[in-house]
Design an enzyme around this catalytic site. Structure first.
Site, short mmCIF file in Angstrom:
data_model
loop_
_atom_site.label_atom_id
_atom_site.label_comp_id
_atom_site.label_asym_id
_atom_site.label_seq_id
_atom_site.Cartn_x
_atom_site.Cartn_y
_atom_site.Cartn_z
N ASP A 15 38.16 13.91 43.47
CA ASP A 15 38.04 14.89 44.55
C ASP A 15 39.46 15.12 45.04
O ASP A 15 39.99 14.34 45.82
CB ASP A 15 37.15 14.36 45.67
CG ASP A 15 37.08 15.32 46.84
OD1 ASP A 15 36.98 16.55 46.60
OD2 ASP A 15 37.14 14.87 48.00
N GLU A 77 36.52 18.06 40.82
CA GLU A 77 35.84 19.06 41.64
C GLU A 77 36.66 20.34 41.64
O GLU A 77 37.88 20.31 41.82
CB GLU A 77 35.66 18.54 43.06
CG GLU A 77 34.84 19.46 43.94
CD GLU A 77 34.57 18.88 45.31
OE1 GLU A 77 35.15 19.40 46.29
OE2 GLU A 77 33.79 17.91 45.40
N ASP A 149 35.77 11.24 50.82
CA ASP A 149 36.48 11.76 49.65
C ASP A 149 36.17 10.94 48.40
O ASP A 149 36.04 11.49 47.31
CB ASP A 149 37.99 11.79 49.91
CG ASP A 149 38.36 12.73 51.04
OD1 ASP A 149 38.14 13.94 50.89
OD2 ASP A 149 38.83 12.24 52.09
#
Length: 176
Positions: A15, A77, A149
């Site tokens: 992420d 992501e 996160d």
């Protein structure tokens, strides 16, 4: 694709962020219907240095994670559209530093949108952070919910695991 000594697939989820970058390494279940295992789940908290230095740290630290945990594939992501173009550009550059670390180690890199990841993990694309954290905790059998996160990174890895095992799910998810 590298396979860990136990014969399981190992996936690194990222992420990306220019201040905090979440990462998680998961092992695929040993048997169909089994539970994925969490190898490591954490965040890179980047120091208050120049943006270019932070990009170098992301590259170096993701390279270190790859070297230490030996994943066979990586998932990142995808960037969401931001109202602030400068923030979106910085996020994209942080994402690029992470992708380059995986590419330099010759890992195949997959990408999923935040909506697709949330839908895969929680069941709906508009899930909030707490719902993602809760589901990651349940799916990986963690004692506590990971930081947001890190949970997003693990969710990306779990999403990839699900979609790469079920090509119809990947097609259906992208079509919506």
């Amino acid at each position: 694709m590298r396979v860990v000594s136990s014969g399981r697939r190992r996936i690194l989820g990222i992420d990306p962020g220019s201040v905090v970058t979440g990462f998680a390494v998961i092992d695929a279940p040993a048997r169909p219907g089994g539970q994925a295992g969490c190898v490591v789940i954490d965040c890179l908290r980047l120091p208050a240095v120049s943006f270019v230095e932070r990009l170098a740290i992301i590259f170096d630290e993701i390279t270190r994670v790859i070297t230490e945990y030996q994943p066979g594939e990586m998932v990142v992501e995808d960037v969401f559209v931001s109202r602030n173009p400068a923030s979106a550009l910085k996020l994209g550059q942080a994402r690029g530093a992470a992708i380059c670390a995986g590419a330099a180690q010759r890992l195949p890199v997959a990408e999923y949108t935040p909506t697709m990841i949330k839908k895969s993990i929680v069941g709906r694309g508009a899930a909030d952070k707490q719902q993602v954290q809760h589901m990651v905790r349940m799916l990986l059998n963690l004692k506590t919910a990971p930081q947001a996160d890190a949970a997003d990174a693990a969710a990306a890895a779990l999403c990839h695991l699900h979609h790469s095992q079920n090509p119809l799910a990947a097609t259906a998810g992208r079509a919506r």
